[in-house]
Write an enzyme that holds these catalytic residues in place. Structure first.
Site, mmCIF file in Angstrom:
data_model
loop_
_atom_site.group_PDB
_atom_site.id
_atom_site.type_symbol
_atom_site.label_atom_id
_atom_site.label_comp_id
_atom_site.label_asym_id
_atom_site.label_seq_id
_atom_site.Cartn_x
_atom_site.Cartn_y
_atom_site.Cartn_z
ATOM 1 N N ASN A 6 1.005 -1.485 -0.410
ATOM 2 C CA ASN A 6 0.420 0.127 -0.227
ATOM 3 C C ASN A 6 1.260 1.179 0.031
ATOM 4 O O ASN A 6 1.320 1.515 0.598
ATOM 5 C CB ASN A 6 -0.839 0.264 1.500
ATOM 6 C CG ASN A 6 -2.092 1.171 1.303
ATOM 7 O OD1 ASN A 6 -1.386 1.762 0.451
ATOM 8 N ND2 ASN A 6 -2.535 1.266 2.381
ATOM 9 N N LYS A 8 -0.347 4.176 -0.200
ATOM 10 C CA LYS A 8 -0.790 4.935 0.135
ATOM 11 C C LYS A 8 -0.192 6.797 -0.200
ATOM 12 O O LYS A 8 -0.439 6.492 -2.065
ATOM 13 C CB LYS A 8 -0.146 5.251 1.976
ATOM 14 C CG LYS A 8 -0.372 3.976 2.621
ATOM 15 C CD LYS A 8 -0.486 4.454 4.227
ATOM 16 C CE LYS A 8 -0.435 3.121 4.983
ATOM 17 N NZ LYS A 8 -0.939 3.208 6.171
ATOM 18 N N HIS A 86 -10.180 1.107 3.740
ATOM 19 C CA HIS A 86 -8.609 1.393 4.660
ATOM 20 C C HIS A 86 -9.008 2.536 5.927
ATOM 21 O O HIS A 86 -10.302 3.018 6.225
ATOM 22 C CB HIS A 86 -7.769 1.734 3.558
ATOM 23 C CG HIS A 86 -5.811 1.525 4.788
ATOM 24 N ND1 HIS A 86 -6.008 2.508 5.527
ATOM 25 C CD2 HIS A 86 -5.604 0.838 4.077
ATOM 26 C CE1 HIS A 86 -5.247 2.401 5.808
ATOM 27 N NE2 HIS A 86 -4.277 1.656 5.311
ATOM 28 N N GLU A 88 -7.737 4.396 6.747
ATOM 29 C CA GLU A 88 -7.027 6.081 7.010
ATOM 30 C C GLU A 88 -8.381 6.600 6.277
ATOM 31 O O GLU A 88 -9.341 7.726 6.142
ATOM 32 C CB GLU A 88 -5.884 6.088 6.323
ATOM 33 C CG GLU A 88 -4.361 5.716 7.004
ATOM 34 C CD GLU A 88 -3.486 5.808 5.958
ATOM 35 O OE1 GLU A 88 -3.556 5.366 4.947
ATOM 36 O OE2 GLU A 88 -2.419 5.252 7.429
ATOM 37 N N GLU A 154 -6.770 -5.384 10.063
ATOM 38 C CA GLU A 154 -5.723 -4.007 10.692
ATOM 39 C C GLU A 154 -6.223 -3.494 11.640
ATOM 40 O O GLU A 154 -6.727 -2.309 11.675
ATOM 41 C CB GLU A 154 -5.230 -3.169 9.169
ATOM 42 C CG GLU A 154 -4.835 -4.191 7.614
ATOM 43 C CD GLU A 154 -4.549 -2.470 6.940
ATOM 44 O OE1 GLU A 154 -2.963 -2.546 6.763
ATOM 45 O OE2 GLU A 154 -4.840 -1.489 6.409
ATOM 46 N N GLY A 160 1.270 2.247 10.640
ATOM 47 C CA GLY A 160 2.196 3.126 10.849
ATOM 48 C C GLY A 160 2.941 3.003 12.435
ATOM 49 O O GLY A 160 3.351 4.315 12.094
ATOM 50 N N SER A 196 1.730 -2.326 10.694
ATOM 51 C CA SER A 196 3.661 -2.502 10.463
ATOM 52 C C SER A 196 4.415 -3.833 10.623
ATOM 53 O O SER A 196 5.470 -4.055 11.429
ATOM 54 C CB SER A 196 3.885 -1.939 12.152
ATOM 55 O OG SER A 196 3.736 -0.763 12.814
HETATM 56 P P1 PGA Z 1 1.643 0.352 7.623
HETATM 57 O O1 PGA Z 1 0.988 0.285 6.992
HETATM 58 O O2 PGA Z 1 2.323 -0.834 6.924
HETATM 59 O O3 PGA Z 1 2.938 1.616 7.585
HETATM 60 O O4 PGA Z 1 1.924 0.425 9.102
HETATM 61 C C1 PGA Z 1 -0.699 -0.562 6.669
HETATM 62 C C2 PGA Z 1 -1.480 0.003 5.267
HETATM 63 O O5 PGA Z 1 -1.911 0.536 5.816
HETATM 64 O O6 PGA Z 1 -2.140 -0.498 5.197
#
Ligand code: PGA
Length: 232
Positions: A6, A8, A86, A88, A154, A160, A196
């Protein structure tokens, strides 16, 4: 195992081309897919044989929805997979369960894979099973088939942050998700873990039998690092 990157809101078209120039040299016999922003789909599709997905779609097919990208536009550019729900999108853009359900229903009309994200926030941790059940059933209740759907678990507090969930907790949740799916829809689906995932923890995470792969954000942005995750 399946590995979904991803990106982003990162990378320019040139950076995507440079990324795949490197990544394409690796000999990979696992399933890998890249979720990029809609503006990068075309360039990404032309730069690699790996499937490219989009990070979001509009809940409507067409019309007066300034700034949105429709599923048909994404597919037209070669998009094979759609990330829906997601965290976010849920938390920064206030996407509701109802809106996510509309997006899933719309995407089901097309030949694309749907990766539906679910996950509890830190505040919801005590009621995490209820939260995940609500997110799953609200998105899936109105469907007549569950083919081509993957669930990405997730935990929001792990995204993150560098804090990864414990293997036992991920395993427990993956089994719970499939029990909800079995009970409500008489099906089970592949489950990804995200939050993460890194080169330093992925080996341990790969010992969890109930998950089929990973959704990787930050650690997918460098081709070498993502490759190391895949081959670890
Ligand atoms: P991350 O993000 O690996 O940076 O924690 C995962 C995601 O948001 O899909």
């Amino acid at each position: 195992m399946r590995y979904y990157a991803n990106f982003k809101l990162n990378k320019t078209s040139k950076e995507v081309v440079d990324y795949f120039e490197k990544f394409n040299q690796y000999n990979i016999n696992q399933q890998v897919c890249f979720f990029v922003s809609p503006a990068l789909i075309d360039g990404a599709v032309k730069s690699t044989e790996h499937p490219i997905g989009t990070q979001n779609i509009a809940s409507q097919k067409w019309g007066a929805f300034t700034g949105e990208t429709s599923i048909e536009q994404a597919i037209d550019l070669g998009c094979k997979s759609v990330l829906i729900g997601h965290s976010e999108r849920r938390h920064i853009f206030n996407e509701s369960d109802a809106l996510i359900a509309e997006k899933v229903k719309l995407a089901k009309e097309y030949e694309v894979e749907i990766v539906l994200c679910v996950g509890e926030t830190l505040l919801e941790r005590e009621q995490k099973f209820d939260v995940i059940k609500r997110q799953l059933t609200s998105a899936l209740d109105n469907l007549s088939s569950y083919s081509n759907i993957i669930i990405a678990y997730e935990p929001v507090w792990a995204i993150g942050t560098g804090v990864v969930a414990q293997n036992a907790d991920i395993d427990e949740m993956a089994n719970y998700i499939n029990s909800v799916l079995k009970q409500n829809y008489n099906t089970t689906l592949p489950i990804l873990y995200g939050g993460s995932v890194k080169t330093t923890n992925v080996k341990e995470l790969k010992t969890i039998n109930s998950i089929s792969g990973f959704l990787v954000g930050g650690a997918s942005l460098e081709p070498d690092e993502f490759y190391q995750i895949i081959i670890s």
